[in-house]
Design an enzyme around this catalytic site. Structure first.
Site, PDB file in Angstrom:
ATOM      1  N   VAL A  60       0.852  -1.188   0.000  1.00  0.00           N
ATOM      2  CA  VAL A  60       0.000   0.000   0.000  1.00  0.00           C
ATOM      3  C   VAL A  60       0.889   1.239   0.000  1.00  0.00           C
ATOM      4  O   VAL A  60       1.835   1.333   0.781  1.00  0.00           O
ATOM      5  CB  VAL A  60      -0.921   0.021   1.251  1.00  0.00           C
ATOM      6  CG1 VAL A  60      -1.698   1.327   1.327  1.00  0.00           C
ATOM      7  CG2 VAL A  60      -1.873  -1.164   1.235  1.00  0.00           C
ATOM      8  N   VAL A  84      -1.963  -3.070   6.978  1.00  0.00           N
ATOM      9  CA  VAL A  84      -0.946  -2.524   6.068  1.00  0.00           C
ATOM     10  C   VAL A  84      -1.295  -1.071   5.696  1.00  0.00           C
ATOM     11  O   VAL A  84      -0.418  -0.212   5.605  1.00  0.00           O
ATOM     12  CB  VAL A  84      -0.794  -3.432   4.822  1.00  0.00           C
ATOM     13  CG1 VAL A  84       0.191  -2.841   3.830  1.00  0.00           C
ATOM     14  CG2 VAL A  84      -0.329  -4.827   5.241  1.00  0.00           C
ATOM     15  N   ALA A 105       4.507   4.125   2.767  1.00  0.00           N
ATOM     16  CA  ALA A 105       4.020   2.866   2.195  1.00  0.00           C
ATOM     17  C   ALA A 105       4.224   1.751   3.217  1.00  0.00           C
ATOM     18  O   ALA A 105       4.890   1.941   4.228  1.00  0.00           O
ATOM     19  CB  ALA A 105       4.783   2.537   0.918  1.00  0.00           C
ATOM     20  N   LYS A 106       3.660   0.609   2.958  1.00  0.00           N
ATOM     21  CA  LYS A 106       3.929  -0.571   3.785  1.00  0.00           C
ATOM     22  C   LYS A 106       3.533  -1.802   2.998  1.00  0.00           C
ATOM     23  O   LYS A 106       2.706  -1.732   2.088  1.00  0.00           O
ATOM     24  CB  LYS A 106       3.122  -0.514   5.084  1.00  0.00           C
ATOM     25  CG  LYS A 106       3.726  -1.314   6.206  1.00  0.00           C
ATOM     26  CD  LYS A 106       4.841  -0.561   6.905  1.00  0.00           C
ATOM     27  CE  LYS A 106       5.475  -1.370   8.019  1.00  0.00           C
ATOM     28  NZ  LYS A 106       6.363  -0.526   8.839  1.00  0.00           N
ATOM     29  N   GLY A 107       4.122  -2.939   3.370  1.00  0.00           N
ATOM     30  CA  GLY A 107       3.773  -4.196   2.721  1.00  0.00           C
ATOM     31  C   GLY A 107       3.701  -5.307   3.745  1.00  0.00           C
ATOM     32  O   GLY A 107       4.220  -5.186   4.851  1.00  0.00           O
TER      33      GLY A 107
END
Ligand code: NAD
Length: 416
Positions: A60, A84, A105-107
């Protein structure tokens, strides 16, 4: 504990509260309240027994107004898209609080890495990297380690993307091993950044780090190094924990020994010179500094009233819910919010990315000096807002961050 709390609802609630206090323009509010992009992938991985297993992962990007997106990748059985999304939004605010030119962002991949072999983890990582390769890159989105991912996982991602390109792309991830473009000081950066922040915070509260009683929840990258830095500063770490449970000795733990036990046996609970304690009990111990360094939603309205500390250093992301924030602030507990307290990790990730782009590497002293300058500056910027607006430090940090992201968005304008 209280896993029903939805981190995305928490993140939006925190945002709304700060937006309200600062009187953010309703148009900008709409833009900043949602992520820009969300990718969900379902992908097959060859397991050691010859079977194929399909895993689900997410990447994201919350906001790109101030620069490329930045944020870790976590591997855990309970990763959700909402988690996320929350973590991606927090990254936007975090990079803005410390003033580094990134968005958020993050995953995450839903898996249990503890039950997987190295080969299975490598297969999963390389395939996930390929699936999200449509989003990541040094100018677009730069992942880093988070819960259950480490420099080796980053090396596999870097190699996979480099194989696709046909040349080495070290700047596509940070938190890499030193041999392939990692930065000196990255492994300790989150905890050291937190330590620079706490050194300023104790002056506000009027206590000394020397002799302070410290409790640390979580004994991974963030918690373990934090315990070490606390001891180096003269503090007494009286309790630590990991997912298997906690240990407590009112006279202080020998942290070097606890590290050894954790490395040799897999858990701190096998350390001999201490009593066993549960994770909920650990949070309620009387201390000067409590360091949540494990997971979200550990301090909630259920236990906030029983927390007996002067300072909370949030090395974990999202350990305190908004309801608990209020209870603790009213009790006079100084919370050092995650988007400030644990920003040392992303700050040294930024240094790593800069060094990769320049192909010119710094010594550790330079890394730590630059980190100290940025963390101390951010601490004072947040607490100037605390004093000026009479709001708690989380709201103050949000206001500082949202203002910076909102200005960037406004100046760039809405396309087309
Ligand atoms: P890690 O995987 O290295 O360590 C996590 C630790 O938490 C482990 O010791 C694990 O046993 C423990 N743990 C898991 N469940 C627990 C529970 N219920 N109670 C107590 N302990 C439990 O992860 P990390 O990198 O140290 O990350 C920890 C937190 O810090 C996360 O919230 C992460 O998002 C945040 N964080 C990490 C970094 C970084 O650079 N590593 C940067 C910013 C924020």
């Amino acid at each position: 504990m209280t896993s029903k709390i939805n981190p995305w609802e928490v993140a939006q609630k925190q945002f709304d509260e700060a937006a309200e206090v600062m009187g953010l323009d309703p148009n900008l509010r709409q833009v900043l309240r949602e992520p820009k992009r969300e990718l969900t992938v379902h992908f097959p991985v060859k397991m050691d027994d010859g079977t194929i297993k399909v895993f689900t992962g997410h990447r994201v990007q919350h906001n790109l107004a101030r620069g490329p997106a930045k944020g870790g990748i976590r591997y855990a059985p309970d990763v959700t898209l909402d988690e996320v999304k929350a973590l991606a939004m927090w990254m936007t605010w975090k990079t803005a609080v410390v003033g580094i030119p990134y968005g958020g962002a993050k995953g995450g991949v839903r898996c249990n890495p503890k039950e997987m072999s190295q080969t299975e983890l490598e297969n999963l990582t390389r395939r996930f990297a390929t699936e999200i390769s449509i989003m990541i890159g040094p100018e677009r989105d730069i992942p880093a380690p988070d819960v259950n991912t480490n420099p080796q996982v980053m090396a596999w991602i870097m190699d996979t993307i480099s194989m696709h390109k046909g040349y080495s792309v070290p700047g596509v991830v940070t938190g890499k091993p030193l041999e392939i473009g990692g930065s000196k000081g990255r492994n300790v950066a989150t905890s050291l950044g937190g330590q620079y922040v706490v050194r300023e915070a104790v002056k506000r509260v009027g206590i000394n780090l020397d002799g302070a009683k410290v409790v640390v929840q979580g004994f991974g990258n963030a918690g373990m190094y934090s315990a070490k830095f606390m001891v180096e500063d003269g503090a007494k770490v009286i309790a630590v924990s990991d997912s298997k449970g906690g240990i407590y000795n009112p006279n202080g733990l020998n942290i070097d020994e606890v590290v050894k036990v954790k490395q040799e046996t897999g858990s701190v609970i096998n350390y001999k010179d201490a009593d066993r304690i549960s994770n909920p009990e650990l949070l309620e111990l009387e201390c000067d500094i409590l360091v949540p360094a494990a997971l979200e939603n550990q301090i909630t309205q259920e236990n906030a009233d029983r927390i007996k500390t002067k300072i909370i250093l949030e090395l974990a992301n999202g350990p305190t819910t908004p309801e608990a924030d209020k209870i603790l602030w009213d009790k006079g507990v100084l919370i050092l919010p995650d988007i400030l307290a644990n920003a040392g990790g992303v700050t040294v990730s930024y240094f790593e990315w800069v060094q990769d782009i320049y192909s010119f590497f710094w010594d550790e002293d330079r890394v730590n000096q630059e980190l100290e300058r940025i963390m101390t500056r951010a601490f004072h910027a947040v607490f100037e807002k605390v004093d000026a607006l009479k709001v708690n430090p989380r709201i103050a940090a949000y206001i500082l961050a949202i203002d910076r992201v909102a200005k960037a968005t406004e100046i760039r304008g809405i396309y087309p």
